[in-house]
Write an enzyme that holds these catalytic residues in place. Structure first.
Site, PDB file in Angstrom:
ATOM      1  CG  ASP A 120      -2.877   9.072   9.945  1.00  0.00           C
ATOM      2  OD1 ASP A 120      -3.256   7.918   9.685  1.00  0.00           O
ATOM      3  OD2 ASP A 120      -2.379   9.396  11.040  1.00  0.00           O
ATOM      4  CB  THR A 164      -7.712   6.834  14.494  1.00  0.00           C
ATOM      5  OG1 THR A 164      -7.231   7.270  13.217  1.00  0.00           O
ATOM      6  CG2 THR A 164      -6.601   6.087  15.207  1.00  0.00           C
ATOM      7  CB  THR A 165     -10.998   8.284  10.536  1.00  0.00           C
ATOM      8  OG1 THR A 165      -9.726   8.936  10.447  1.00  0.00           O
ATOM      9  CG2 THR A 165     -12.076   9.214  10.032  1.00  0.00           C
ATOM     10  CG  ASP A 176      -2.090   4.211   9.197  1.00  0.00           C
ATOM     11  OD1 ASP A 176      -1.668   4.267  10.370  1.00  0.00           O
ATOM     12  OD2 ASP A 176      -2.734   5.127   8.660  1.00  0.00           O
TER      13      ASP A 176
END
Length: 500
Positions: A51, A84-85, A365
């Site tokens: 994550d 986010t990544t 998520d």
């Protein structure tokens, strides 16, 4: 090149290098075939996760440029729960492409202006041409897309159903409480229509299936004076003084007994004096103390009664159904009210606590993106297909922007393709071949093709049910552009004086 230009170039190079180091840390976790990271602190505590938000939050970051990347990831998580990544990887590629523009002689302000225009053009195209109507019919696909590549992927159907049911029952992801109980497997997870309290009674209490309940948003302890006052008392006066406060507490306890009825449970936010607990137990009232405010709010929603600020504010108690269960040497109270309630608790089961922690991150998520799509919010095909479609649009329209800014727009378009390229690379396939194949499909009018991480090549993401919220992609593009332009505008790094 004068001294000021050298300082500017050095500052930008240092910031870009630090930001790219952050990107390299999380880049390999992107996509359904992303790898995990093992994070270890000085005390030997270990977190194993893929994550991006968790990795960035736990990183020991000192460089101010790198901290800006971490902050933008936190913003993406707060607004969209996921992506986010994607945001960090895209920002890193924008910074890399800006270095090539520097070599061609473009000023940072020209690059920033071009990136800003490109982001607005891309987002407008995303919303108007790529986005599709969402709704409850695509919620399961959205949840499955979010959990793909995570620990919970082994039970995709069960997890997606739980996420959708939880969000539909609660109305919003923030209202869904998640609790992890060690033991069993992920298939044993379920949705409990009520509240779960991870506390036990202060004194042993025999639980009946049906009983009464009251909620108190304070404590029942002796108040400590704020002033440092010295008083001289003889033995008799001291005894009378010490008994006065206890007498007041017992009077409050009697008021609780009068309001509660024959039998019940008192849930309290702060501490409760042992004498009060003993008095209440004699009157068939159990006490659960030191509860977080979030738990009290969940109980209030479940039971349909307010959280009272003092004993005098108590209204009539309500009837509840309660069961007491023991999991891994910890007691939990499972509580359901008589009235209709939208409160629900997602109960996760797993073999170990570290597995449960990663499962909980995956559920967070999935719950978030489901709530983003609920109520007919739009969606797009996943797998990075929308990024290549936006890139193709920008290349076709870059010439409409005059001056050198169009070079920045073309660089922005190239950067967008890093998302599907990284997904393909992490799956073990050639990223360049994948991007060229997607471009070919776009020329044929198909905007939903992305990397096939199982067989290689490309496939129709929409037809495969790989769906993401439009807002997630939109915010990722805007956030990555903002942090990139912020870093590019820094022309010097100077020390600041210590605050006195």
């Amino acid at each position: 090149m004068n001294e000021s230009e050298k300082a500017r170039d050095k500052a930008q190079a240092l910031n870009i290098r630090a930001a790219k180091a952050i990107v390299e840390t999380v880049k390999s976790t992107l996509g359904p075939m992303g790898m995990d990271k093992m994070m270890v602190d000085g005390g030997g505590n270990v977190i194993v996760t893929n994550d991006g938000a968790t990795i960035l939050r736990e990183l020991d970051v000192a460089h101010p440029g790198a901290k800006m990347m971490v902050e933008i990831a936190k913003t993406q998580e707060a607004l969209c729960y996921d992506g986010t990544t994607t945001t960090v990887v895209l920002a890193g590629q924008l910074l890399s492409n800006s270095e090539m523009l520097f070599e061609k002689g473009l000023h940072p302000n020209v690059i920033c202006r071009g990136y800003h225009e490109a982001s607005q053009m891309a987002v407008d195209f995303l919303v108007s041409e790529i986005a599709m109507k969402g709704g409850d019919n695509v919620l399961h696909e959205v949840a499955k897309t979010a959990i793909t590549g995570k620990t919970v992927e082994s039970a995709t159907d069960i997890v997606s159903t739980l996420c959708v049911d939880a969000v539909l029952a609660a109305g919003d992801a923030d209202k869904v409480r998640v609790i992890s109980l060690p033991g069993g497997s992920i298939e044993d997870s379920y949705l409990f229509k009520g509240a779960i309290v991870s506390k036990d009674f202060v004194l042993d209490y025999e639980v009946d299936e049906k009983t009464n309940a009251l909620l108190l948003n304070t404590g029942l302890e002796e108040e400590k004076g704020q002033d440092n006052v010295q008083v001289q008392l003889d033995a008799a006066s001291y005894k009378e003084f010490s008994q006065a406060s206890k007498k007041g507490l017992l009077e409050q306890a009697q008021q609780i007994v009068d309001k509660m009825g024959e039998k019940g449970i008192l849930f309290v936010r702060d501490g409760v004096h042992d004498h009060v607990c003993a008095y209440l137990k004699k009157n068939n009232i159990g006490v659960v103390r030191r509860l977080p405010e979030s738990t009290l709010r969940a109980l209030s929603n479940t039971l349909g009664i307010p959280v009272s600020q003092s004993v005098e504010d108590f209204e009539d108690s309500t009837t509840i159904r309660v069961s007491r269960q023991k999991h891994n040497d910890v007691y939990y109270l499972f509580i359901v009210g008589e009235a209709e309630s939208d409160q629900s608790t997602l109960v996760l089961r797993g073999a170990t606590q570290s597995t449960l922690d990663e499962m909980e991150r995956g559920f967070d998520d999935a719950l978030g993106v489901v709530s983003l799509v609920k109520d007919n919010h739009s969606v797009v095909a996943g797998g990075g297909s929308s990024f290549v479609a936006m890139a193709s649009y920008l290349r076709n329209h870059a010439a409409t922007v005059g001056g050198r800014a169009q070079m920045a727009i073309e660089a922005f378009a190239d950067a967008l393709e890093i998302i599907p390229a990284t997904i393909a690379e992490n799956a073990g396939f050639d990223p360049l071949d994948t991007i060229l194949a997607i471009r070919h499909e776009i020329q044929n009018g198909s905007l939903q093709y992305g990397p096939d991480v199982a067989e290689g090549g490309v496939k129709d993401m929409g037809a495969e049910g790989i769906i993401e919220p439009t807002e997630l992609i939109r915010q990722a593009v805007l956030s990555s552009t903002e942090v990139t332009t912020s870093i590019l505008r820094i022309d010097d790094i100077v020390g600041r004086r210590e605050l006195e």
